[in-house]
Design an enzyme around this catalytic site. Structure first.
Site, PDB file in Angstrom:
ATOM      1  N   LYS A  11       0.835  -1.202   0.000  1.00  0.00           N
ATOM      2  CA  LYS A  11       0.000   0.000   0.000  1.00  0.00           C
ATOM      3  C   LYS A  11       0.873   1.257   0.000  1.00  0.00           C
ATOM      4  O   LYS A  11       0.618   2.212  -0.750  1.00  0.00           O
ATOM      5  CB  LYS A  11      -0.947  -0.015   1.219  1.00  0.00           C
ATOM      6  CG  LYS A  11      -2.062  -1.058   1.081  1.00  0.00           C
ATOM      7  CD  LYS A  11      -2.876  -1.267   2.355  1.00  0.00           C
ATOM      8  CE  LYS A  11      -3.878  -2.414   2.143  1.00  0.00           C
ATOM      9  NZ  LYS A  11      -4.681  -2.734   3.328  1.00  0.00           N
TER      10      LYS A  11
ATOM     11  N   GLN B 299      -4.376  -1.492   9.544  1.00  0.00           N
ATOM     12  CA  GLN B 299      -4.452  -2.818   8.938  1.00  0.00           C
ATOM     13  C   GLN B 299      -5.098  -3.824   9.902  1.00  0.00           C
ATOM     14  O   GLN B 299      -4.745  -3.895  11.067  1.00  0.00           O
ATOM     15  CB  GLN B 299      -3.035  -3.278   8.546  1.00  0.00           C
ATOM     16  CG  GLN B 299      -2.980  -4.575   7.771  1.00  0.00           C
ATOM     17  CD  GLN B 299      -3.584  -4.495   6.373  1.00  0.00           C
ATOM     18  OE1 GLN B 299      -3.709  -3.417   5.786  1.00  0.00           O
ATOM     19  NE2 GLN B 299      -3.959  -5.640   5.828  1.00  0.00           N
TER      20      GLN B 299
ATOM     21  N   ASP C 129     -10.749   3.249   4.207  1.00  0.00           N
ATOM     22  CA  ASP C 129     -11.201   1.853   4.111  1.00  0.00           C
ATOM     23  C   ASP C 129     -12.718   1.786   3.945  1.00  0.00           C
ATOM     24  O   ASP C 129     -13.255   0.749   3.540  1.00  0.00           O
ATOM     25  CB  ASP C 129     -10.851   1.083   5.398  1.00  0.00           C
ATOM     26  CG  ASP C 129      -9.591   0.242   5.250  1.00  0.00           C
ATOM     27  OD1 ASP C 129      -9.324  -0.225   4.132  1.00  0.00           O
ATOM     28  OD2 ASP C 129      -8.903   0.047   6.275  1.00  0.00           O
TER      29      ASP C 129
END
Ligand code: GUN
Length: 295
Positions: free
Chosen positions: A62, A106, A129
């Site tokens: 990422k 994460q 997200d």
């Protein structure tokens, strides 16, 4: 029988790797345009808690994708013993940091940390997200907002076929908060007629055989087999599983389903389908958050 029959009579492959590359180039162009106009550089903060090796690979990818797109990015890694309070304090600091437009923590987190509390601590405007209640509510009500990357990527793959979604029957297999439910809502917003199937659905094939679009997001191989699809349908495979020989596979029996779909059908491979799209859509979300923050 003849080799060329195979290639002309089976479904077309939706090349997620190529489409993700295009989306990432668009994100880079968007960032460059913002900078050229005197605006901010889109900035993403990624937080990893603990030493899960798969998560470490994901977050590195990422951050690398951000760098390649000309975004600002920071990676914060913490020992698995980090307290929830300490994590929430870091998120509060990033919420207040004007150079950061997106925050991604994460998952999975260590057991002593409540993931929902962490997600809700992220400022909704920085929830790239799309996992927060605010983002879910925006999607539910059709308001603009940040959409979860995986279903957002699936929509981009479906759109890439050029087949209109409006009026089509879409069957989503799986009802997770991260994929199945937001996927169903995105398809609904695109005017599909949507059926959501799950582990308690008695006759899955009866539903999928009616579908113009099938999104398989279960996490179990051979969920969708050749006798379960209609010729000409679009099949999107979100699963990432392993075969007995250790090779990656999705939720769909790729070769058999590809043949059953016929030449007017479309199918995503695993790997190289949905997987590469998630990072691409994360970049687009970060760009969107940066644009909204600096308007
Ligand atoms: N772990 C696996 N996929 C994801 C994701 O999309 N976002 C976050 N935050 N964690 C993940």
């Amino acid at each position: 029988m003849f080799a060329f029959w195979g290639s002309t009579l089976t479904a077309q492959i939706i090349d997620g790797a190529a489409i993700a590359k295009r989306v990432r180039a668009q994100a880079a162009e968007g960032a460059a345009a913002m900078l050229a106009a005197g605006g901010a550089r889109p900035g993403l903060a990624v937080i990893l808690v603990g030493e899960d090796p798969a998560s470490a690979v994901y977050v590195r990818n990422k951050v690398k994708a951000c760098q390649e797109a000309g975004f600002h990015s920071v990676l914060e890694t913490y020992d698995a013993a980090l307290t929830q309070d300490a994590l929430l304090a870091r998120i509060a600091a990033l919420n207040a940091d004007p150079a950061i437009h997106g925050i991604l923590v994460q998952m999975p987190l260590p057991k002593h940390v409540d993931p929902q509390a962490v997600i809700e601590a992220i400022a909704p405007a920085k929830d790239v997200d799309g996992f927060s209640i605010a983002s879910a509510g925006e999607l539910m009500t059709g308001l603009p907002g940040l959409r979860p990357a995986t279903p957002f990527g699936c929509m981009t793959l479906i759109e890439s076929t050029g087949v209109p979604i409006r009026g089509k029957h879409a069957v989503v297999i799986g009802r997770s908060n991260t994929v199945g439910k937001p996927m169903a809502l995105l398809l609904l917003q695109a005017h599909a007629t949507v059926t959501v199937c799950h582990s308690a659905t008695p006759d899955l094939a009866a539903h999928t055989r009616q579908a113009d679009i099938v999104v398989a997001a279960v996490g179990r191989r051979s969920t969708l087999m050749a006798g379960m699809v209609k010729p000409g349908a679009i099949v999107i495979d979100v699963g990432i599983n392993r075969k007995d020989d250790g090779k990656l596979c999705g939720d769909v029996e790729f070769e058999a389903v590809r043949e059953a779909l016929g030449p007017n059908g479309w199918i995503t491979p695993v790997p190289g389908g949905v997987g590469p799209m998630t990072i691409a859509m994360l970049l687009m979300n970060t760009l969107q958050a940066a644009r909204a923050a600096t308007k």
